[in-house]
Write an enzyme that holds these catalytic residues in place. Structure first.
Site, PDB file in Angstrom:
ATOM      1  N   SER A  89       0.802  -1.229   0.000  1.00  0.00           N
ATOM      2  CA  SER A  89       0.000   0.000   0.000  1.00  0.00           C
ATOM      3  C   SER A  89       0.836   1.281   0.000  1.00  0.00           C
ATOM      4  CB  SER A  89      -0.968  -0.034   1.180  1.00  0.00           C
ATOM      5  OG  SER A  89      -2.046   0.829   0.948  1.00  0.00           O
ATOM      6  N   ASP A 226      -1.341   6.685  -3.560  1.00  0.00           N
ATOM      7  CA  ASP A 226      -0.327   5.890  -2.863  1.00  0.00           C
ATOM      8  C   ASP A 226       0.136   4.758  -3.790  1.00  0.00           C
ATOM      9  OD1 ASP A 226      -2.623   4.331  -2.716  1.00  0.00           O
ATOM     10  OD2 ASP A 226      -2.091   3.479  -0.767  1.00  0.00           O
ATOM     11  N   ASP A 228      -0.526   1.601  -4.237  1.00  0.00           N
ATOM     12  CA  ASP A 228      -1.472   0.676  -4.887  1.00  0.00           C
ATOM     13  C   ASP A 228      -2.760   1.370  -5.309  1.00  0.00           C
ATOM     14  OD1 ASP A 228      -2.320   1.017  -2.238  1.00  0.00           O
ATOM     15  OD2 ASP A 228      -3.181  -0.999  -2.129  1.00  0.00           O
ATOM     16  N   ASP A 230      -5.341   2.699  -3.941  1.00  0.00           N
ATOM     17  CA  ASP A 230      -6.663   2.710  -3.307  1.00  0.00           C
ATOM     18  C   ASP A 230      -6.892   4.076  -2.655  1.00  0.00           C
ATOM     19  OD1 ASP A 230      -4.768   2.168  -1.328  1.00  0.00           O
ATOM     20  OD2 ASP A 230      -6.077   0.802  -0.201  1.00  0.00           O
TER      21      ASP A 230
HETATM   22 MG    MG Z   1      -3.074   1.806  -0.404  1.00  0.00          MG
END
Ligand code: MG
Length: 427
Positions: A89, A226, A228, A230
């Protein structure tokens, strides 16, 4: 083993291929079909390969999506029942980990416990040789995600700076925004698992380049993700970083019809702005917000960290849709900075106190806080008083007790009062 957002650790010391193999075996022992993706981290392929081996050993049918954002994987994995994302993440480059999804939503605590139990007892279901699993690859997860986003957003002819942080968003956000009709200036938008451009967490201290680029190019908005994708955070047309509580209020005001879900550490400005809308407060962590949204059938949920959940798209926080939707709103309503200035800022003060026995201290502290006002004990103790609110939480990772105080006019006084109570409890 699972934190509030999956499993995470330093690659090859905490998260090893041996562990990843067992993890794949454990998930495969329950789920017959699994989709797997990864962000661009250097150790991603190593860990992915080991997880895949474990899944195949348990007899699962495995489909790889290659390098994609977490929300892309979550969406695509719906039809397979289970999805695994190899990512850490927003953590620095040396970290790696796994996030797991069932029907497009993060594993619930119960589903996580099932996996932990198999790992702990090593009761893996090895398939017999003729029933070991199959592996294939799909290329259309990104395309499907783009389609869903574009179907749900109107055209917008803005100038946007997109800072993908060299993360997974690099392969989708600039493309989606261009398809919407925007002029896109790209920053750090080549996937690179060493994250050479900036640290992956989209906090203000990592976004000075984005702020100055927005100013220098006269852009209407700046977007940051960020590792990844999300998460999504933004910079307004004046080059000002938009803090998480303000972004949360900005979306909530527009999305809420009947009910929303937000964590217990979010600002009271939401309550003041939303009037009659039902607001569920949850434990801190986007998984809890998603679970609550499902329960109350809410229209929106989010966390000041930059995780925004739009259930009509997905119950996984989706930074790419959030970016597209933000651009759409600005295009419809006018200058971003002016729209933001209609949302008041409530002063916030945070602090932390070292404490060895957090359970004993919290029991004493709770008793003192309970008499001050309306109490919520979902995650630590939050007490709402006339002047504002105090949240006291034991840290999940360090021997500390944390205080957050928010108040329109009496922030310092409330903070001093809370500090005295916590100091008294620690003694
Ligand atoms: Mg993330």
């Amino acid at each position: 083993m699972f934190g509030s957002s999956g499993i995470r650790g330093v690659a090859n010391t905490e998260i090893t291929p041996q562990f990843a193999l067992d993890f794949g075996l454990a998930v495969g022992s329950i789920y017959p079909e699994v989709m797997i993706g990864r962000d661009p981290r250097v150790s991603g392929q190593m860990i992915e390969s080991a997880v895949v081996s474990g899944l195949l050993s348990a007899g699962s049918k495995v489909v790889k999506t290659g390098m994609v954002p977490t929300p892309t994987l979550a969406l695509a994995s719906k039809e397979y029942g289970c999805g695994i994302m190899i990512t850490a993440s927003h953590n620095p480059a040396r970290y790696i980990g796994m996030k797991v999804f069932k029907n497009g939503m993060s594993f619930t605590t119960k589903e996580q416990k099932e996996i932990e139990e198999i790992l702990r007892t090593e009761k893996f279901s090895y398939a017999s040789w003729e029933k070991t699993g199959s592996l294939s690859q799909t290329d259309n997860a990104l395309e499907c995600h783009c389609e869903v986003i574009l179907k749900n957003t109107r055209r917008a002819g803005l100038r946007v700076v997109a800072d993908c942080g060299n993360g997974a968003a690099s392969v989708i956000t600039p493309y989606v925004l261009r398809k919407m009709g925007c002029e896109v200036i790209m920053l750090n938008s080549q996937p690179d698992g060493t994250f050479p451009g900036r640290e992956p967490e989209p906090v203000e201290e990592n976004l000075s380049m984005l702020k100055s680029t927005v100013r220098a190019t006269g852009a209407d908005v700046g977007i940051a993700h960020d590792g990844d994708a999300d998460r999504m955070m933004a910079v307004d047309n004046k080059g000002r970083f938009v803090n998480g509580d303000k972004m949360l209020a900005f979306f909530a005001m527009r999305e809420a019809k009947k009910a929303i879900a937000i964590p217990v550490d979010s600002s009271r400005v939401i309550d003041d702005l939303l009037g009659k809308i039902h607001i569920s407060r949850t434990k801190v962590g986007d998984v809890y917000v998603a679970e609550e949204l499902k329960k109350i059938d809410g229209e929106f949920g989010g966390e000041p960290s930059g995780a925004w959940i739009f259930p009509k798209i997905s119950l996984c926080p989706d930074g790419i849709y959030a970016a597209a939707h933000l651009v759409e709103i600005i295009s419809q309503e006018g200058e971003f900075g002016e729209l933001l200035d209609t949302i008041p800022d409530y002063p916030v003060k945070r602090g932390a106190f070292p404490c060895q026995d957090r359970i004993k201290a919290m029991a004493k502290i709770s008793k003192k806080l309970e008499v001050l006002g309306k109490v919520n004990t979902l995650d630590g103790v939050r007490v709402d008083t006339e002047d504002g609110w105090i949240l006291v939480r034991p840290s999940g990772t360090e021997p500390k007790i944390r205080i957050t105080v928010e108040s329109k006019n009496k922030c310092a006084e409330l903070f001093d009062m809370a500090s005295d109570i916590v100091k008294g409890g620690i003694k």
